[in-house]
Design a protein around this motif. Structure first.
Motif, PDB file in Angstrom:
ATOM      1  N   LYS A  73      -3.586 -13.665  69.787  1.00 24.64           N
ATOM      2  CA  LYS A  73      -2.233 -13.113  69.634  1.00 24.64           C
ATOM      3  C   LYS A  73      -1.910 -12.266  70.859  1.00 24.64           C
ATOM      4  N   GLY A  74      -0.648 -12.200  71.206  1.00 20.28           N
ATOM      5  CA  GLY A  74      -0.289 -11.353  72.346  1.00 20.28           C
ATOM      6  C   GLY A  74       1.027 -11.792  72.938  1.00 20.28           C
ATOM      7  N   TYR A  75       1.203 -11.445  74.211  1.00 21.96           N
ATOM      8  CA  TYR A  75       2.451 -11.802  74.883  1.00 21.96           C
ATOM      9  C   TYR A  75       2.692 -13.308  74.823  1.00 21.96           C
ATOM     10  N   GLU A  76       3.943 -13.646  74.610  1.00 23.18           N
ATOM     11  CA  GLU A  76       4.327 -15.052  74.505  1.00 23.18           C
ATOM     12  C   GLU A  76       3.932 -15.833  75.772  1.00 23.18           C
ATOM     13  N   GLU A  77       4.151 -15.214  76.931  1.00 26.77           N
ATOM     14  CA  GLU A  77       3.885 -15.911  78.201  1.00 26.77           C
ATOM     15  C   GLU A  77       2.390 -16.247  78.323  1.00 26.77           C
ATOM     16  N   ARG A  78       1.582 -15.274  77.901  1.00 28.19           N
ATOM     17  CA  ARG A  78       0.138 -15.471  78.008  1.00 28.19           C
ATOM     18  C   ARG A  78      -0.323 -16.524  77.002  1.00 28.19           C
ATOM     19  N   ARG A  79       0.243 -16.489  75.790  1.00 29.02           N
ATOM     20  CA  ARG A  79      -0.094 -17.484  74.762  1.00 29.02           C
ATOM     21  C   ARG A  79       0.257 -18.879  75.260  1.00 29.02           C
ATOM     22  N   ARG A  80       1.422 -18.996  75.877  1.00 28.15           N
ATOM     23  CA  ARG A  80       1.853 -20.318  76.354  1.00 28.15           C
ATOM     24  C   ARG A  80       0.873 -20.865  77.402  1.00 28.15           C
ATOM     25  N   PHE A  81       0.404 -19.958  78.281  1.00 27.75           N
ATOM     26  CA  PHE A  81      -0.535 -20.414  79.310  1.00 27.75           C
ATOM     27  C   PHE A  81      -1.851 -20.864  78.658  1.00 27.75           C
ATOM     28  N   THR A  82      -2.312 -20.061  77.692  1.00 30.02           N
ATOM     29  CA  THR A  82      -3.566 -20.395  77.007  1.00 30.02           C
ATOM     30  C   THR A  82      -3.439 -21.750  76.305  1.00 30.02           C
ATOM     31  N   ILE A  83      -2.317 -21.949  75.605  1.00 29.71           N
ATOM     32  CA  ILE A  83      -2.104 -23.216  74.890  1.00 29.71           C
ATOM     33  C   ILE A  83      -2.123 -24.388  75.882  1.00 29.71           C
ATOM     34  N   ALA A  84      -1.436 -24.208  77.009  1.00 36.61           N
ATOM     35  CA  ALA A  84      -1.390 -25.285  78.012  1.00 36.61           C
ATOM     36  C   ALA A  84      -2.785 -25.543  78.584  1.00 36.61           C
ATOM     37  N   HIS A  85      -3.550 -24.474  78.791  1.00 34.81           N
ATOM     38  CA  HIS A  85      -4.930 -24.591  79.311  1.00 34.81           C
ATOM     39  C   HIS A  85      -5.792 -25.408  78.325  1.00 34.81           C
ATOM     40  N   GLU A  86      -5.675 -25.085  77.041  1.00 34.67           N
ATOM     41  CA  GLU A  86      -6.486 -25.815  76.035  1.00 34.67           C
ATOM     42  C   GLU A  86      -6.032 -27.263  75.923  1.00 34.67           C
ATOM     43  N   LEU A  87      -4.732 -27.496  76.052  1.00 34.34           N
ATOM     44  CA  LEU A  87      -4.239 -28.884  76.051  1.00 34.34           C
ATOM     45  C   LEU A  87      -4.875 -29.643  77.218  1.00 34.34           C
ATOM     46  N   GLY A  88      -5.017 -28.954  78.330  1.00 35.05           N
ATOM     47  CA  GLY A  88      -5.667 -29.557  79.501  1.00 35.05           C
ATOM     48  C   GLY A  88      -7.084 -30.007  79.171  1.00 35.05           C
ATOM     49  N   HIS A  89      -7.873 -29.147  78.510  1.00 33.82           N
ATOM     50  CA  HIS A  89      -9.239 -29.542  78.108  1.00 33.82           C
ATOM     51  C   HIS A  89      -9.169 -30.769  77.194  1.00 33.82           C
ATOM     52  N   PHE A  90      -8.193 -30.746  76.289  1.00 36.85           N
ATOM     53  CA  PHE A  90      -8.081 -31.840  75.315  1.00 36.85           C
ATOM     54  C   PHE A  90      -7.775 -33.174  76.002  1.00 36.85           C
ATOM     55  N   LEU A  91      -6.930 -33.132  77.018  1.00 36.88           N
ATOM     56  CA  LEU A  91      -6.495 -34.380  77.655  1.00 36.88           C
ATOM     57  C   LEU A  91      -7.467 -34.892  78.717  1.00 36.88           C
ATOM     58  N   MET A  92      -8.453 -34.072  79.058  1.00 37.54           N
ATOM     59  CA  MET A  92      -9.416 -34.538  80.066  1.00 37.54           C
ATOM     60  C   MET A  92     -10.749 -34.817  79.370  1.00 37.54           C
ATOM     61  N   PRO A  93     -11.004 -36.071  79.061  1.00 39.16           N
ATOM     62  CA  PRO A  93     -12.186 -36.408  78.257  1.00 39.16           C
ATOM     63  C   PRO A  93     -13.501 -36.053  78.937  1.00 39.16           C
ATOM     64  N   HIS A  94     -13.476 -35.893  80.281  1.00 38.81           N
ATOM     65  CA  HIS A  94     -14.723 -35.510  80.944  1.00 38.81           C
ATOM     66  C   HIS A  94     -15.021 -34.022  80.769  1.00 38.81           C
ATOM     67  N   HIS A  95     -14.123 -33.290  80.135  1.00 36.19           N
ATOM     68  CA  HIS A  95     -14.394 -31.878  79.837  1.00 36.19           C
ATOM     69  C   HIS A  95     -15.263 -31.811  78.575  1.00 36.19           C
ATOM     70  N   ILE A  96     -16.432 -31.259  78.749  1.00 39.36           N
ATOM     71  CA  ILE A  96     -17.365 -31.182  77.623  1.00 39.36           C
ATOM     72  C   ILE A  96     -17.701 -29.712  77.370  1.00 39.36           C
ATOM     73  N   PRO A  97     -17.500 -29.250  76.138  1.00 41.12           N
ATOM     74  CA  PRO A  97     -17.730 -27.825  75.873  1.00 41.12           C
ATOM     75  C   PRO A  97     -19.207 -27.454  75.871  1.00 41.12           C
ATOM     76  N   ASP A  98     -19.474 -26.153  76.062  1.00 48.45           N
ATOM     77  CA  ASP A  98     -20.854 -25.653  76.017  1.00 48.45           C
ATOM     78  C   ASP A  98     -21.439 -25.880  74.624  1.00 48.45           C
ATOM     79  N   ARG A  99     -20.602 -25.599  73.637  1.00 52.27           N
ATOM     80  CA  ARG A  99     -21.054 -25.743  72.245  1.00 52.27           C
ATOM     81  C   ARG A  99     -20.364 -26.951  71.659  1.00 52.27           C
ATOM     82  N   GLU A 100     -21.100 -27.812  71.023  1.00 52.02           N
ATOM     83  CA  GLU A 100     -20.494 -29.058  70.559  1.00 52.02           C
ATOM     84  C   GLU A 100     -19.300 -28.795  69.646  1.00 52.02           C
TER      85      GLU A 100
END
Ligand SMILES: [Zn+2]
Length: 297
Positions: A73-100
């Protein structure tokens, strides 16, 4: 035509994915409706993230058969950036998280732009940030928005940040990259350099991360009123950039924009020695042409 995830299947880099999205979504509105776009690209839902020390997260599997975005939760601008960043991980299948099954991203991850070639995690975070920046500030829309702003001015940053609904820092970064004139924008706090974003043609900026803002800088002159860009002032170029011996120094302008909590942006704007003269010559030539044309009539 609305983009769907299938359309992006062959794209692997943030630049390629964003350019495909923009091809399909040629009428994408500004500010970019990021949550709507996420849902269109198969993100099922958003949840508040409560884990201490993290800005965002993504629940998914290696096939990306589902996706939930977690955001602090927090500033709208920061939330939007975070959401876009996570969408980026989602759309790049070669991104593999540390924890499954779960990406967790910190504030430092959200600011990462460069990465060591050997550090896979750093590279993923830097890619997710490039994606977030490009999708929230699409370069074609930014170029259009910059058209009336041909002379660099820090006063443009808050206005453009509002229009695109991004933080001033995210806008400063895009502005420095995409402005037609070579500029550098430094993020400072309590008189120290935190980060520097610069145009590809802007020379190397000498004070590095953690270094104090040079003593001769406009930053230290007088009190800068919060949220108002100072007038640009010429400064000694050596304060910020290396000037080779025997070379004519360019003219360097500084501008300061003080923010709360001790933050301030400093913009450096360069004018090459010949730029003014060339412009004068061009004007003169133009006036001659007009003159000749006038005589002929
Ligand atoms: Zn991340």
């Amino acid at each position: 035509m609305p983009v769907c995830r299938m359309d992006l299947a062959d794209a692997g880099s943030p630049e390629k994915i964003v350019s495909l999205i923009l091809q399909y979504e040629s009428n994408l509105s500004i500010p970019v409706p990021i949550e709507e776009l996420c849902r269109q690209l198969d993100i099922e839902d958003f949840q508040d993230l409560e884990s201490e020390g993290f800005e965002g997260g993504l629940l998914t599997d290696s096939d990306r058969s589902f996706g939930f975005i977690l955001v602090k939760k927090g500033y709208e601008e920061r939330r939007r950036f975070t959401i876009a960043h996570e969408l980026g991980h989602f759309l790049m299948p070669h991104h593999i998280p540390d924890r499954e099954g779960q990406f967790l991203c910190s504030r430092a991850d959200m600011l990462r732009l460069g990465a060591k070639e050997t550090d896979r995690r750093e590279r993923m975070e830097a890619e997710a940030n490039r994606f977030a920046s490009l999708i929230l500030i699409p370069p074609p829309a930014l170029r259009l928005a910059l058209r009336p702003y041909r002379e660099p001015d820090l006063a443009h940053i808050p206005k453009l940040a509002r229009d695109f609904k991004v933080s001033k820092e995210a806008m400063a970064r895009a502005y420095a990259q995409h402005h037609e004139k070579p500029v550098a924008i430094l993020v400072t706090r309590h008189g120290k350099v935190l980060r520097c974003y610069k145009h590809i043609q802007f020379p190397f900026v000498v004070p590095s991360k953690g270094a104090p803002v040079p003593a001769g800088s406009l930053f230290h002159r007088g009190l800068h009123e919060q949220n108002i860009a100072s007038d640009p002032a010429e400064c000694i170029p050596d304060l910020w950039i290396e000037v080779k011996r025997g070379e004519r120094a360019p003219t360097l302008y500084e501008q300061v924009y003080a923010q709360r909590d001790g933050f301030a942006l400093v913009m450096l704007h360069l004018e090459h020695p010949d730029e003014d003269e060339e412009a004068e010559e061009r004007d003169l030539e133009e006036s001659w042409r007009i003159g000749f044309r006038g005589k002929r009539r």
